[in-house]
Design an enzyme around this catalytic site. Structure first.
Site, PDB file in Angstrom:
ATOM      1  N   ARG A   1       1.172  -1.405  -0.039  1.00 52.64           N
ATOM      2  CA  ARG A   1      -0.099   0.094   0.021  1.00 52.64           C
ATOM      3  C   ARG A   1       0.940   1.342  -0.599  1.00 52.64           C
ATOM      4  O   ARG A   1       1.532   0.896   0.781  1.00 52.64           O
ATOM      5  CB  ARG A   1      -0.891   0.528   1.199  1.00 52.64           C
ATOM      6  CG  ARG A   1      -2.057  -0.519   1.193  1.00 52.64           C
ATOM      7  CD  ARG A   1      -3.036  -0.628   2.269  1.00 52.64           C
ATOM      8  NE  ARG A   1      -3.726  -2.336   2.227  1.00 52.64           N
ATOM      9  CZ  ARG A   1      -4.566  -2.510   0.948  1.00 52.64           C
ATOM     10  NH1 ARG A   1      -4.586  -1.358  -0.099  1.00 52.64           N
ATOM     11  NH2 ARG A   1      -5.190  -3.490   1.287  1.00 52.64           N
TER      12      ARG A   1
ATOM     13  N   ILE B   1       1.896   4.728   0.911  1.00 52.17           N
ATOM     14  CA  ILE B   1       1.864   5.246   2.406  1.00 52.17           C
ATOM     15  C   ILE B   1       1.334   6.486   2.773  1.00 52.17           C
ATOM     16  O   ILE B   1       0.907   7.084   3.633  1.00 52.17           O
ATOM     17  CB  ILE B   1       3.600   5.967   2.461  1.00 52.17           C
ATOM     18  CG1 ILE B   1       3.781   5.634   4.656  1.00 52.17           C
ATOM     19  CG2 ILE B   1       4.076   7.046   2.353  1.00 52.17           C
ATOM     20  CD1 ILE B   1       5.476   5.359   4.585  1.00 52.17           C
TER      21      ILE B   1
ATOM     22  N   GLU C   1       9.528  10.010  -8.427  1.00 48.66           N
ATOM     23  CA  GLU C   1      10.205  10.773  -7.453  1.00 48.66           C
ATOM     24  C   GLU C   1      10.718   9.066  -6.745  1.00 48.66           C
ATOM     25  O   GLU C   1      12.337   9.643  -6.232  1.00 48.66           O
ATOM     26  CB  GLU C   1       8.838  10.609  -5.983  1.00 48.66           C
ATOM     27  CG  GLU C   1       8.322  12.389  -6.428  1.00 48.66           C
ATOM     28  CD  GLU C   1       6.946  12.331  -5.276  1.00 48.66           C
ATOM     29  OE1 GLU C   1       6.699  11.498  -4.609  1.00 48.66           O
ATOM     30  OE2 GLU C   1       6.456  13.144  -5.262  1.00 48.66           O
ATOM     31  N   VAL C   2      10.368   8.212  -6.999  1.00 50.13           N
ATOM     32  CA  VAL C   2      11.164   6.902  -6.411  1.00 50.13           C
ATOM     33  C   VAL C   2      11.735   6.143  -7.860  1.00 50.13           C
ATOM     34  O   VAL C   2      10.396   5.364  -8.538  1.00 50.13           O
ATOM     35  CB  VAL C   2      10.678   6.021  -5.586  1.00 50.13           C
ATOM     36  CG1 VAL C   2      11.118   3.955  -5.190  1.00 50.13           C
ATOM     37  CG2 VAL C   2       9.841   6.497  -5.029  1.00 50.13           C
TER      38      VAL C   2
ATOM     39  N   HIS D   1       7.570   1.275 -10.559  1.00 51.22           N
ATOM     40  CA  HIS D   1       6.099   0.913  -9.672  1.00 51.22           C
ATOM     41  C   HIS D   1       5.312   1.099 -10.460  1.00 51.22           C
ATOM     42  O   HIS D   1       5.002   2.407 -11.334  1.00 51.22           O
ATOM     43  CB  HIS D   1       6.321   1.726  -8.273  1.00 51.22           C
ATOM     44  CG  HIS D   1       6.616   2.891  -8.234  1.00 51.22           C
ATOM     45  ND1 HIS D   1       7.659   3.534  -8.472  1.00 51.22           N
ATOM     46  CD2 HIS D   1       5.868   4.312  -8.679  1.00 51.22           C
ATOM     47  CE1 HIS D   1       7.883   5.116  -8.336  1.00 51.22           C
ATOM     48  NE2 HIS D   1       6.247   5.179  -8.026  1.00 51.22           N
TER      49      HIS D   1
ATOM     50  N   HIS E   1       1.269   2.469  -9.881  1.00 49.11           N
ATOM     51  CA  HIS E   1       0.390   2.763  -8.983  1.00 49.11           C
ATOM     52  C   HIS E   1      -0.953   1.893  -9.709  1.00 49.11           C
ATOM     53  O   HIS E   1      -0.985   2.484 -10.872  1.00 49.11           O
ATOM     54  CB  HIS E   1      -0.293   4.489  -9.182  1.00 49.11           C
ATOM     55  CG  HIS E   1       0.985   4.818  -8.244  1.00 49.11           C
ATOM     56  ND1 HIS E   1       1.333   5.805  -7.179  1.00 49.11           N
ATOM     57  CD2 HIS E   1       2.138   5.795  -9.306  1.00 49.11           C
ATOM     58  CE1 HIS E   1       2.413   6.347  -7.119  1.00 49.11           C
ATOM     59  NE2 HIS E   1       3.145   6.023  -8.204  1.00 49.11           N
TER      60      HIS E   1
END
Ligand code: AMP
Length: 122
Positions: A34, A36, A101-102, A106, A108
């Site tokens: 999940r 954050i 950002e990371v 990933h 979402h």
């Protein structure tokens, strides 16, 4: 341009068990947890375990087994959350213009409310 993976990024630390996460699904090559700072009632991130910066890096360099596992993990998370009923959105930000950002791939998965149109005006 060749992608350079930074193994000090926060998702690499999650994969090494150095930072806790709220796990949703673990597979051989992927992890779902999940977000954050959720932006919808369902906000889950799915990452490959391998060192890939973003989607095109993954598409170019990951093995067929990793790609299959990853795509099926996304599908499994959707199924686990019953998202076929009302729908969902997948977002994979990349690089500067994508406001990533990371720097570890990933996707979402966003769902659980009407999400509105795809992009706000800049
Ligand atoms: P992006 O802008 O696509 O790189 O999104 C990065 C996402 O990672 C944001 O939605 C953050 O809320 C989320 N995030 C950052 N750190 C963590 C963490 N430790 N656990 C879960 N999600 C995180």
């Amino acid at each position: 341009m060749a992608y350079q993976y930074d193994d000090q990024n926060i998702f690499a630390k999650i994969l090494r068990g150095e930072i806790p996460n709220d796990t949703v699904l673990e597979t051989e090559h992927s992890l779902a947890f999940r977000d954050i700072q959720p932006q919808a009632p369902v906000h889950i991130l799915v990452i490959p375990r391998g060192p890939y910066v973003c989607f095109d890096h993954f598409a170019q360099e990951a093995s067929d087994a990793e790609i299959t596992d990853y795509v099926r993990a996304v599908g499994e998370v959707c199924k686990m959350n019953g998202l076929e009923t009302d729908g969902f959105r997948l977002i994979a930000n990349a690089g500067h213009d994508g406001v990533q950002e990371v720097p570890h791939l990933h996707v979402h998965i966003l769902a659980g409310r009407m999400l509105g149109r795809m992009l706000a005006k800049a």
